[in-house]
Design a protein around this motif. Structure first.
Motif, mmCIF file in Angstrom:
data_model
loop_
_atom_site.group_PDB
_atom_site.id
_atom_site.type_symbol
_atom_site.label_atom_id
_atom_site.label_comp_id
_atom_site.label_asym_id
_atom_site.label_seq_id
_atom_site.Cartn_x
_atom_site.Cartn_y
_atom_site.Cartn_z
ATOM 1 N N GLU A 1 7.515 -12.074 0.762
ATOM 2 C CA GLU A 1 7.781 -12.864 2.042
ATOM 3 C C GLU A 1 6.336 -13.291 2.771
ATOM 4 O O GLU A 1 6.408 -13.750 3.678
ATOM 5 N N LEU A 2 5.252 -12.531 2.139
ATOM 6 C CA LEU A 2 3.911 -12.834 2.964
ATOM 7 C C LEU A 2 3.015 -13.203 1.865
ATOM 8 O O LEU A 2 3.056 -13.293 0.731
ATOM 9 N N PRO A 3 2.006 -13.962 2.596
ATOM 10 C CA PRO A 3 0.809 -14.458 1.747
ATOM 11 C C PRO A 3 0.362 -13.222 0.675
ATOM 12 O O PRO A 3 -0.153 -12.092 1.236
ATOM 13 N N PRO A 4 -0.099 -13.508 -0.369
ATOM 14 C CA PRO A 4 -0.648 -12.249 -1.231
ATOM 15 C C PRO A 4 -1.830 -11.733 -0.658
ATOM 16 O O PRO A 4 -1.776 -10.342 -0.567
ATOM 17 N N GLY A 5 -2.700 -12.316 0.174
ATOM 18 C CA GLY A 5 -3.944 -11.526 1.021
ATOM 19 C C GLY A 5 -3.425 -10.881 1.895
ATOM 20 O O GLY A 5 -4.153 -9.604 2.462
ATOM 21 N N ASP A 6 -2.345 -10.672 2.604
ATOM 22 C CA ASP A 6 -1.890 -10.130 3.716
ATOM 23 C C ASP A 6 -1.175 -8.811 3.272
ATOM 24 O O ASP A 6 -0.882 -8.043 4.163
ATOM 25 N N ARG A 7 -0.537 -8.716 2.032
ATOM 26 C CA ARG A 7 0.743 -7.745 1.693
ATOM 27 C C ARG A 7 -0.018 -6.315 1.892
ATOM 28 O O ARG A 7 0.789 -5.666 2.259
ATOM 29 N N PHE A 8 -0.753 -5.888 1.344
ATOM 30 C CA PHE A 8 -1.581 -4.788 1.330
ATOM 31 C C PHE A 8 -1.541 -3.993 2.793
ATOM 32 O O PHE A 8 -1.321 -3.139 2.782
ATOM 33 N N ASP A 9 -2.290 -4.756 3.263
ATOM 34 C CA ASP A 9 -2.724 -4.440 4.863
ATOM 35 C C ASP A 9 -1.278 -4.134 5.679
ATOM 36 O O ASP A 9 -1.213 -3.253 6.223
ATOM 37 N N CYS A 10 -0.297 -5.010 5.495
ATOM 38 C CA CYS A 10 0.717 -4.947 6.208
ATOM 39 C C CYS A 10 1.606 -3.546 5.717
ATOM 40 O O CYS A 10 2.336 -2.964 6.561
ATOM 41 N N PHE A 11 1.679 -3.450 4.433
ATOM 42 C CA PHE A 11 2.128 -2.291 3.950
ATOM 43 C C PHE A 11 1.621 -1.008 4.348
ATOM 44 O O PHE A 11 2.187 -0.158 4.647
ATOM 45 N N ALA A 12 0.352 -1.039 4.269
ATOM 46 C CA ALA A 12 -0.229 0.281 5.084
ATOM 47 C C ALA A 12 -0.019 0.614 6.426
ATOM 48 O O ALA A 12 0.032 1.561 6.731
ATOM 49 N N ALA A 13 -0.166 -0.652 7.224
ATOM 50 C CA ALA A 13 0.611 -0.379 8.469
ATOM 51 C C ALA A 13 1.904 0.163 8.600
ATOM 52 O O ALA A 13 2.275 1.022 9.476
ATOM 53 N N LEU A 14 2.820 -0.272 7.762
ATOM 54 C CA LEU A 14 4.225 -0.058 7.877
ATOM 55 C C LEU A 14 4.315 1.529 7.493
ATOM 56 O O LEU A 14 4.844 2.547 8.138
ATOM 57 N N MET A 15 3.416 2.088 6.492
ATOM 58 C CA MET A 15 3.547 3.477 6.025
ATOM 59 C C MET A 15 2.886 4.162 7.069
ATOM 60 O O MET A 15 3.517 5.425 7.185
ATOM 61 N N ALA A 16 1.777 3.842 7.761
ATOM 62 C CA ALA A 16 1.207 4.471 8.855
ATOM 63 C C ALA A 16 2.229 4.904 9.951
ATOM 64 O O ALA A 16 2.330 5.990 10.513
ATOM 65 N N GLU A 17 3.172 3.833 10.251
ATOM 66 C CA GLU A 17 4.376 4.022 11.247
ATOM 67 C C GLU A 17 5.616 4.983 10.536
ATOM 68 O O GLU A 17 5.833 5.569 11.356
ATOM 69 N N THR A 18 5.789 4.752 9.445
ATOM 70 C CA THR A 18 6.921 5.593 8.927
ATOM 71 C C THR A 18 6.430 6.867 8.337
ATOM 72 O O THR A 18 7.310 7.908 8.914
ATOM 73 N N HIS A 19 5.419 7.049 8.018
ATOM 74 C CA HIS A 19 4.926 8.379 7.704
ATOM 75 C C HIS A 19 3.809 8.974 8.643
ATOM 76 O O HIS A 19 3.830 9.705 9.427
ATOM 77 N N ALA A 20 2.610 8.538 8.309
ATOM 78 C CA ALA A 20 1.370 8.888 8.955
ATOM 79 C C ALA A 20 0.165 7.997 8.692
ATOM 80 O O ALA A 20 0.245 7.431 7.391
ATOM 81 N N PRO A 21 -0.717 8.064 9.556
ATOM 82 C CA PRO A 21 -1.951 7.048 8.978
ATOM 83 C C PRO A 21 -2.459 7.689 7.912
ATOM 84 O O PRO A 21 -2.728 9.010 7.742
ATOM 85 N N MET A 22 -2.978 6.899 6.963
ATOM 86 C CA MET A 22 -3.633 7.364 5.611
ATOM 87 C C MET A 22 -4.394 6.175 4.968
ATOM 88 O O MET A 22 -4.152 5.038 5.381
ATOM 89 N N GLU A 23 -5.236 6.664 4.215
ATOM 90 C CA GLU A 23 -6.009 5.643 3.326
ATOM 91 C C GLU A 23 -5.451 5.369 2.169
ATOM 92 O O GLU A 23 -4.812 6.154 1.669
ATOM 93 N N MET A 24 -5.159 4.048 1.820
ATOM 94 C CA MET A 24 -4.671 3.540 0.897
ATOM 95 C C MET A 24 -5.521 2.584 -0.102
ATOM 96 O O MET A 24 -6.245 1.759 0.460
ATOM 97 N N GLU A 25 -5.429 2.582 -1.097
ATOM 98 C CA GLU A 25 -6.094 1.609 -2.064
ATOM 99 C C GLU A 25 -5.220 1.328 -3.512
ATOM 100 O O GLU A 25 -4.497 2.085 -3.849
#
Length: 331
Positions: free
Chosen positions: A11-35
């Protein structure tokens, strides 16, 4: 329907997907580095189901790395335990100086207050994540902390019971009322506490209510798996769990919903038989044979119980289902 949010990368442009997912995981779990080597066109589907103060999130995604650092811990620590029921793929988890591999039907645990790294394998991941505030877990912190990072199995014992609960709850989330979320959260927390206590062989440290609720869930699961055995009855259920019949009855009385262990067994057998009557593959099987296969010793008793439960006889129920199938052209 339980409170729920959905995230679908398509549902998102390819370039925005990973950053949006990282933000969601920070909210759901805890802030983390992702790659991830797939970050430019990342594919992920995630649901976040709220159960009061706990959360459950089924997740499917491409391989990636999660990393919780000391700097991020100092920045924000929700002080929660995390558990993942891995359904597909594997994760290589580094906690301190030790790295362990968790594969399918494994239960991985982590702690938002510790430094760790999770590096997925080469295939996509599918798991059900659980977030529980440490303050809610009915187990001494010193005990719970000793379990974090261990390899736990979802194939047997309390681990299997927890996996069954998570799978059914995720699949049926739309059938629950929002008011049931806190109760489901309590059940989930009790199961995780029992899993941790069992891993340490310290079940005596569990509060009585947690032990009682977990034992009742274990008994219900046992009934689901063995209801077709005509020899299964209240005394044999009690014996299988090394408790007295009177204590078994008391466990179900304390549930407070008016359900007895005998009714649970009967309901399970009736539901199995009802599905058989609906199944075109069993259309030529006599009703009394279906009854016997599903644990009923007497056809007449089965017919009475079926009529009481569904307001029709087994034969009439099958006839109506067959006519409906013929009219709709299904089957």
């Amino acid at each position: 329907m339980l409170p729920e949010r959905c995230f679908r990368s398509e549902e998102l442009p390819p370039g925005d997907r990973f950053d949006c997912f990282a933000a969601l995981m920070a909210e759901t779990h805890a802030p983390m580095e992702m790659e991830s080597e797939y970050a430019t066109e990342f594919q992920v589907n995630q649901r976040v189901i709220s159960l009061g103060e706990t959360a459950v999130y089924p997740l499917e995604c491409q391989p990636l790395v999660f990393r919780r650092t000391a700097k991020l811990i100092r920045k924000a620590d929700p002080e929660a335990y995390h558990l993942s029921f891995i359904q597909r793929g594997e994760g290589h988890v580094t906690l301190g100086k030790e790295t362990r591999t968790h594969g399918a039907y494994g239960l991985h645990t982590s702690d938002t207050s510790r430094v760790w790294e999770i590096r997925a394998g080469r295939e996509p991941l599918r798991f059900i994540g659980v977030e529980i505030p440490k303050a809610l877990l009915p187990l001494p912190t010193r005990d719970a902390d000793r379990v974090i990072g261990r390899n736990l199995s979802a194939r047997e014992g309390t681990g299997a019971l927890l996996a069954q609960f998570l799978t059914r709850m995720v699949a049926d989330s739309r059938t629950y009322r929002p008011s049931e979320a806190p109760r489901l959260g309590t059940v989930l927390t009790d199961l995780v506490a029992a899993l941790f206590a069992g891993a340490l062989d310290t079940e005596r440290s569990l509060p009585y209510e947690t032990h009682r609720r977990t034992l009742t869930l274990r008994i219900r699961s046992f009934i689901r798996e063995n209801a077709d055995d005509p020899r299964l009855d209240v005394p044999s259920i009690a014996a299988a769990h090394h408790i007295s019949v009177s204590y078994l009855h008391r466990l179900f009385q304390q549930e407070g919903d008016g359900t007895t262990v005998g009714r649970v067994l009967l309901r399970q057998r009736l539901e199995h038989a009802r599905r058989d009557l609906l199944d075109p593959a069993h259309r030529g099987v006599p009703v009394h044979v279906i009854a016997a296969r599903r644990g009923f010793s007497h056809a007449a008793a089965f017919s009475r119980a079926f009529r009481d439960a569904y307001d029709t006889t087994p034969t009439a129920y099958r006839r109506t289902a067959t006519a409906t199938t013929a009219a709709t052209g299904v089957g």
